[in-house]
Design a protein around this motif. Structure first.
Motif: not given
Length: 100
Positions: A1-5, A30-48
């Protein structure tokens, strides 16, 4: 999972010409990291096989059909409550500082 520094947040702030304190950078990291985690969760279920939608429930038009009638306002009726008028037209103030 991508993280932001913190360095990436500082770099983005610099690109956007936003002056941030070290505390703000830490908070945004911290906030941007949480946003990126949420987007990653959506990407996991967003299938073709899942179609994209704009609303979770089907939408339908609830407007009535346009019907032409003879029941229309005359110019006098339409302008009866106008604070200012010019013949059969409303007079409104210029909003851009210039008369057109």
């Amino acid at each position: 999972m991508p993280e932001i520094s913190a360095e990436q947040v500082a770099h983005l702030a610099n690109l956007a010409r936003i002056a941030l304190t070290e505390e703000e950078i830490a908070h945004l990291t911290t906030e941007l990291g949480q946003i990126m985690q949420a987007v990653e969760q959506v990407n996991q279920v967003a299938t073709p096989d899942v179609p994209p939608t704009s609303h979770p429930i089907p939408m339908q038009n609830v407007f009535r059909a346009d019907v032409v009638t003879d029941d229309v306002l005359s110019p006098e009726q339409a302008l009866s409550g106008a604070p200012e008028r010019d013949g059969d037209r409303f007079v409104v103030s210029a909003i851009l500082g210039e008369e057109q």
